[in-house]
Design an enzyme around this catalytic site. Structure first.
Site, PDB file in Angstrom:
ATOM      1  N   GLY A 264      -6.088  29.779  -5.349  1.00 39.55           N
ATOM      2  CA  GLY A 264      -6.476  28.599  -4.577  1.00 39.55           C
ATOM      3  C   GLY A 264      -5.756  28.513  -3.252  1.00 39.55           C
TER       4      GLY A 264
ATOM      5  N   THR B  95      -8.014  28.606   0.185  1.00 46.63           N
ATOM      6  CA  THR B  95      -8.985  28.013   1.097  1.00 46.63           C
ATOM      7  C   THR B  95      -9.279  26.555   0.726  1.00 46.63           C
ATOM      8  OG1 THR B  95     -10.019  30.138   1.545  1.00 46.63           O
ATOM      9  CG2 THR B  95     -11.351  28.188   1.957  1.00 46.63           C
TER      10      THR B  95
ATOM     11  N   ALA C 140      -5.866  42.327  -1.354  1.00 43.44           N
ATOM     12  CA  ALA C 140      -7.271  42.161  -1.701  1.00 43.44           C
ATOM     13  C   ALA C 140      -8.185  42.748  -0.629  1.00 43.44           C
ATOM     14  CB  ALA C 140      -7.582  40.686  -1.911  1.00 43.44           C
TER      15      ALA C 140
ATOM     16  N   GLU D 297     -11.906  36.235   2.982  1.00 36.76           N
ATOM     17  CA  GLU D 297     -10.644  36.965   3.115  1.00 36.76           C
ATOM     18  C   GLU D 297     -10.473  37.506   4.534  1.00 36.76           C
ATOM     19  OE1 GLU D 297      -9.409  39.355  -0.120  1.00 36.76           O
ATOM     20  OE2 GLU D 297     -10.617  38.250  -1.560  1.00 36.76           O
TER      21      GLU D 297
END
Length: 398
Positions: A144, A146, A256, A377
């Site tokens: 969590g 954004t 990521a 991302e």
């Protein structure tokens, strides 16, 4: 002399025109083949239906199966994780996204964001509590960061954690959170009096809810949620002790984004392969359309960008394994490969004509998924500015 060299020269492989497989060790190929086989058996027969209905109905079962083949947190060590190389993790991301971006997102968020945050910044107690179950797919995690009003500028987040005695009380909202509605643990980043901190939040904590986001036209075969924290009370040991400030979540994002650099090439490869097969068999004006110069030009350009992107991802993976990969280089890969993957999908759609918009073929599904991958991302603009700052030494973010 030239005759002798030609006898040892391997034949041209349309699936691997640059011979990139020669760079891979047998262990790398084994990982790739395992994930490719799993995706072919468990995802491809169902993905069009899942995408059309906007559901991922077997997400918990799929997570356990992914855990059983070592795909969750696979580049992490200990706690039941596979300890694979960065290149092997990248190959897995490519194969998963060749099936669907939503499946790769499930794995990326689980391993590169939620598990990585706990593995790198968590206490030993937190690692022992969460990571073995997450590696096995028994516990799903989400990340969590954004918020509804703060995407590219996470430093302005409004989610707040205040101390109340020895406890923490979290209040706020997070948006566009993959795995949120099915997660057993949420890694939540919040403002505190001492700056931004991360928290391992059990999703059964009172005040925590994760309503699923519906009506998406992209990443439809993926669980996407809002996280709502209404005075969620956590004990003192819920905070990740090793992370303070934005450096913590941004380092997770770098991990990521690296996987996305590989994954986008998987979506591109699937679309390219569909276009090649279609061009070989679809006849117009008395012969296969693959025999026309304009179609061959499209296929050649697609192949060049696809395999350049795979080479770039492989290079970044070797640098990550060597400990020399920089965040700016990951921005380079994410920016280039997702952008080129979308163009490959769009060109493939033109080769398939009207059939290109049908779910009987994977092309439009991959194209619409990549529209999300393009901006999550790190948007195109943010990665351009990361590179711009690296090239000029001037910060243009503000």
């Amino acid at each position: 002399m030239s005759s002798a060299s030609s006898r040892t020269r391997p034949p041209f492989d349309p699936a691997d025109p640059l011979g990139v497989d020669d760079l891979l060790a047998p262990e790398d190929l084994a990982v790739r083949d395992t994930v490719r086989s799993w995706a072919a058996d468990r995802v491809l027969p169902h993905i069009a239906e899942w995408y059309e209905t906007g559901e991922l109905p077997q997400v918990r079962e799929l997570a356990r199966e992914l855990g059983s083949i070592g795909a969750l947190g696979m580049s992490l060590t200990g706690y039941g994780c596979a300890g694979a190389s960065a290149v092997q993790y990248g190959l897995a991301c490519l194969e998963l996204e060749a099936a669907d971006s939503g499946i790769r997102s499930l794995v990326s968020v689980q391993g590169s964001l939620a598990m990585y945050a706990i593995w790198r910044f968590g206490s030993e107690e937190q690692k022992q509590r969460w990571l073995p179950g997450m590696a096995a797919g028994e516990t799903i995690g989400c990340f969590g960061l954004t918020e509804p009003d703060h995407g590219s500028d996470p430093g302005s987040m409004r989610t707040y954690a205040k101390k109340d005695g020895t406890d923490w009380v979290l209040t706020g909202r997070k948006m566009w959170i993959t795995n949120g509605s099915v997660a057993g643990v949420a890694v939540v980043w919040a403002q505190t009096d001492d700056g931004i901190r991360g928290f391992a939040v059990p999703t059964d904590a009172p005040g925590f809810s994760a309503p699923e986001i519906k009506h998406k036209w992209s990443l439809r075969a993926s669980v996407t949620s809002e996280l709502v924290l209404e005075e969620v009370r956590l004990p003192a040991d819920a905070v990740l002790p090793g992370a303070s400030g934005l450096k913590g979540p941004l380092s997770c994002l770098t991990h990521a984004r690296y996987g996305i650099t590989w994954g986008a090439m998987g979506a591109a490869r699937a679309s390219f392969e569909a276009a090649v097969e279609y061009a070989r068999t679809r006849e117009q004006f008395g012969r296969p359309i693959g025999g026309f110069q304009l179609t061959q030009a499209k296929l050649a350009d697609m192949a060049v960008e696809l395999h350049k992107g795979i080479l770039l991802a492989h290079h970044l993976g070797r640098r990550m394994d060597a400990g020399t990969l920089r965040p700016e280089q990951v921005s380079f890969g994410k920016l280039n490969n997702v952008r080129e993957a979308i163009e490959i999908c769009r060109t493939a759609r033109t080769i398939l004509g009207a059939n290109g918009i049908s779910l009987e073929y994977p092309v439009m599904r991959h194209a619409t998924n990549l529209e999300s991958v393009l901006t999550y991302e790190g948007t195109v603009e943010m990665h351009q500015l990361v590179l711009g700052k690296a090239l000029t030494g001037i910060d243009a973010f503000r």
